[in-house]
Scaffold this motif. Sequence first.
Motif: not given
Length: 269
Positions: A112-113, A155-158, A163-166
């Motif tokens: 995710a990076e 991968v997109q769904e994972q 949580p999407l950090k703001r």
Amino acid sequence: MRHNAQVSPSVTGRVLDVLDAFSADRPVLTLSELSRRAGLPLSTAHRLVRELTDRGALERDERGGYRIGLWLWEVASLAPHGPGLRESAMPFLEDLYEATHQNVQLAVMDGAEVVYLERISGRNAVRIQSRVGGRLPVHATGVGLVLLAYARPEVQEQVLAAPLKRYSPGTLATPESLRRALADVRRDGFAISDGQIEPHVISVAAPVYGADDTVRAAISIVVPKEGTDARSLVPAVRAAARGISRVLGAPRATRVAHDAHRETHRPRR
């Protein structure tokens, strides 16, 4: 990742914990700091650090501090996303840099990076967080949006489920906004990331294709938001990405070049 204190770590795990103790803001550590940050007894840390230093994985400075050694850099250069991709991209990155003397970047996706393989930055370029070898989240960067848009659906769904950090008011921190952005990337062939981490900058990114016509990397240019028309940078970024893709043997890049040549030289009626 630090080992679980309830589980006895392997020797390999302990070695990785020592190496993982270093960071961009703490590139030099004393033995006691390494012991504490790695969660290891001082005697164990001393033994591992001595062996890593003997091998060249760590280096000791004149003050007794330790830093990552050159041997690890040599090993890292063997990674499949390493020098071959970087060397193919460099002439195009340099040309792109000359257009603005701002920040030009090459990155690949890891989980995710995104991991930055190269960054060219001028003395007066706007300050940003990315660095060579550094990582940033895919959902909050221009290169990340491109790489995620062309990643496998699972991968997109994972990423969308996590949580999407703001980081700023402009961060795409909801699954709905991120889905829309990814759809736009697939439709347009580029991404514009508007102040997602640093509110004062804007990034334009495009995909780089490999010999199998899948997206292998992404490049971007990061400029000050104030006074910049981001869309005016899109043609240059996409042209550089196509050039790298062509060097890497991507069939689609060759087709695009041939189509453009035929269009340019089509006889007038």
